[in-house]
Design an enzyme around this catalytic site. Structure first.
Site, PDB file in Angstrom:
ATOM      1  N   HIS A 100       0.884  -1.169   0.000  1.00  0.00           N
ATOM      2  CA  HIS A 100       0.000   0.000   0.000  1.00  0.00           C
ATOM      3  C   HIS A 100       0.924   1.222   0.000  1.00  0.00           C
ATOM      4  CE1 HIS A 100      -2.381  -2.977   2.323  1.00  0.00           C
ATOM      5  NE2 HIS A 100      -3.455  -2.396   1.861  1.00  0.00           N
ATOM      6  N   ASP A 103       2.398   1.960   3.378  1.00  0.00           N
ATOM      7  CA  ASP A 103       3.311   0.989   4.017  1.00  0.00           C
ATOM      8  C   ASP A 103       4.741   1.376   3.692  1.00  0.00           C
ATOM      9  OD1 ASP A 103       0.988  -0.567   4.258  1.00  0.00           O
ATOM     10  OD2 ASP A 103       1.466  -1.701   2.441  1.00  0.00           O
ATOM     11  N   ASP A 295      -4.650 -13.745  -2.515  1.00  0.00           N
ATOM     12  CA  ASP A 295      -4.011 -13.414  -1.245  1.00  0.00           C
ATOM     13  C   ASP A 295      -4.053 -14.677  -0.405  1.00  0.00           C
ATOM     14  OD1 ASP A 295      -3.307 -10.852  -1.841  1.00  0.00           O
ATOM     15  OD2 ASP A 295      -4.522  -9.879  -0.291  1.00  0.00           O
ATOM     16  N   ASP A 338      -0.717 -12.476   2.191  1.00  0.00           N
ATOM     17  CA  ASP A 338      -1.323 -11.419   3.009  1.00  0.00           C
ATOM     18  C   ASP A 338      -1.519 -12.017   4.403  1.00  0.00           C
ATOM     19  OD1 ASP A 338      -2.552  -9.259   4.040  1.00  0.00           O
ATOM     20  OD2 ASP A 338      -4.149  -9.110   2.550  1.00  0.00           O
TER      21      ASP A 338
HETATM   22  C1  XUL Z   1      -7.388  -6.488   4.338  1.00  0.00           C
HETATM   23  C2  XUL Z   1      -6.611  -6.900   3.168  1.00  0.00           C
HETATM   24  C3  XUL Z   1      -5.792  -5.855   2.513  1.00  0.00           C
HETATM   25  C4  XUL Z   1      -5.741  -5.956   1.034  1.00  0.00           C
HETATM   26  C5  XUL Z   1      -5.041  -4.792   0.371  1.00  0.00           C
HETATM   27  O1  XUL Z   1      -8.111  -7.496   4.920  1.00  0.00           O
HETATM   28  O2  XUL Z   1      -6.624  -8.060   2.786  1.00  0.00           O
HETATM   29  O3  XUL Z   1      -4.521  -5.884   3.068  1.00  0.00           O
HETATM   30  O4  XUL Z   1      -5.118  -7.118   0.622  1.00  0.00           O
HETATM   31  O5  XUL Z   1      -5.577  -3.576   0.729  1.00  0.00           O
HETATM   32 CO    CO Z   2      -5.689  -9.063   1.241  1.00  0.00          CO
END
Ligand code: XUL
Ligand code: CO
Length: 438
Positions: A100, A103, A295, A338
């Site tokens: 992001h 970050d 993710d 993630d």
């Molecule tokens: C939140 C999430 C985020 C997204 C990117 O639950 O998964 O980190 O992957 O904004």
């Molecule tokens: Co995510």
């Protein structure tokens, strides 16, 4: 400065290795069908969890002291963080990372200052990418942490917040393009609501669609060729999130004429929070040709929030990779962890153990999935189960020749349909055998 001097580069040593810093199943160069493991898996590290986050929770202060985050100013900390991140990527042998905007670079007092901060760090990141060969899988904008976004970004009751969010996405997208990012992600952080009593839902959803349309237009305008991805999540931080799950997002994109402009980034823990299996949301997206990226993580089925743990459940990884193999891969998407270490896992070593475990789980998942598909056991069962659809009746329905009137005649002629077993337990036993035999 070196942040992980005592940690060796992670290498493949095979299933018998006892070395906690070695891969037991992930051999990046191993050929699995027509691609290497590296090409199928396209692993990425999530910058926010691994480098920025300090482990704070609603009941306690940060527990994870990261030396790179100790600096007199936020921008100096960001520079150190970048050094640590690329050292980590190289030691782990991972090809991609995701971030992001905030970050990697701190938010400033003003939008202009925030943009300058991002420019400064992105320039350094580009250098690091060139030096190491590590690439950007996707970038995104944090439209949920700052208090201005408490009631949403694109769905905020105030258009000034919509405009501010647009400015932030514009910048994040330009930065992602500059860094050669292969995708750009939209996760609707607070695009949802708490109470129907004070919410104009129709208007909010139209605003969300408008925002996405403007973003896709801008991507085209600047020549960003990466894939645009929406990441569904049912709840948290808001009670009702508009991007509830894969099916909801696909319906939303269809309703607003956006389905050919976006694909999905499906997250395991978001699917389970929506009451689905991870593989369900992957399969829904893939069936529409809209599974763009993953993710990878896992939740805790006893907890109703996004615990973002590293994925180590083999059966889930196998099912996920069956979907990925069947659609021929994920590129230009990938598998982004993630996921975060628990707030009690305070050592820097734990970051390596966590990623190595997740990478091994998906590498083994890939190999098992490939064997299952190559042996044709699922296809055989499915072909048998749907065999009647290859009959004249099936053909009439599928080709559009049948009407309710002709079907009613057929049903009268046919009598009571035969009942056949789904053989679910039999196929589950076969699946189990693939999990336990190497
Ligand atoms: C939140 C999430 C985020 C997204 C990117 O639950 O998964 O980190 O992957 O904004
Ligand atoms: Co995510």
């Amino acid at each position: 400065m070196e942040y992980f001097p005592a940690i060796p580069n992670a290498r493949y040593e095979g299933p018998d290795s006892k070395n906690p810093f070695a891969f037991k199943y992930y051999d990046p160069d191993e050929k699995i069908g027509e691609k290497t493991a590296r090409e199928w898996l396209r692993f990425a590290v999530a910058y926010w969890h691994t480098f920025t986050d300090g482990g704070a929770d609603p009941f306690g202060a940060p527990t994870l002291r990261r030396p790179w985050n100790d600096a007199p100013t936020a921008i100096e900390a960001a520079e150190q963080r970048l050094d640590a991140a690329f050292e980590f990527f190289e030691k782990l042998g991972v090809e991609y990372y995701c971030f992001h905007d905030h970050d990697v670079a701190p938010e400033g007092e003003t939008l202009a200052e925030s943009n300058d901060n991002l420019d400064r760090i992105a320039k350094l990141a580009l250098e690091k990418q060139k030096q190491t060969g590590v690439k950007l899988l996707w970038g995104t904008a944090n439209l949920f942490s700052h208090p201005r976004y408490a009631a949403g970004a694109a769905t905020n009751p105030d258009p000034a917040v919509f405009a501010r969010a647009a400015a932030q996405v514009k910048k994040a997208m330009e930065t992602t393009k500059m860094l050669g990012g292969e995708n750009y992600v939209f996760w609707g952080g607070r695009e949802g609501y708490e109470s129907i009593l004070n919410t104009d839902m129709k208007r909010e959803q139209e605003h969300l669609a408008r925002f996405l349309e403007l973003a896709a237009d801008y991507a085209r305008e600047i020549g960003f060729e990466g894939q645009l991805l929406i990441e569904p999540k049912p709840k948290e931080p808001t009670k009702h999130q508009y991007d509830f799950d894969a099916a909801t997002v696909i319906g939303f994109l269809d309703a607003h004429g956006l389905a050919d402009r976006f694909k999905l980034n499906v997250e395991a823990n978001h699917a389970t929070l929506a009451g689905h299996e991870f593989a369900h949301d992957l399969a829904i997206a893939s069936a529409r040709g809209m599974l763009g990226s993953i993710d990878a993580n896992r939740g805790d089925l006893l907890l109703g929030w996004d615990t973002d743990q590293f994925p180590t459940t083999l059966s889930d990884a196998v099912l996920a990779m069956i979907v990925v193999l069947r659609q021929g891969g994920l590129a230009p998407g990938g598998l982004n962890f993630d996921a975060k270490v628990r707030r009690t896992s305070i050592d820097l070593d734990d970051l390596f153990h966590a990623h190595i475990g997740g990478m091994d789980a998906f590498a083994l998942g890939l190999k098992v999935a490939k064997r299952i598909l190559d042996d044709g056991v699922l296809d055989l069962n499915i072909r048998k189960r749907y065999a009647e659809w290859d009959s004249t009746l099936g053909e009439e329905i599928e080709s559009g020749k049948a009407t309710f009137a002709t079907l009613a005649e057929r049903a009268l002629e046919h009598g009571e349909p035969l009942r056949r077993s789904s053989e679910q337990e039999k196929i589950e036993n076969i699946f189990f055998r693939y999990l336990v035999t190497r």
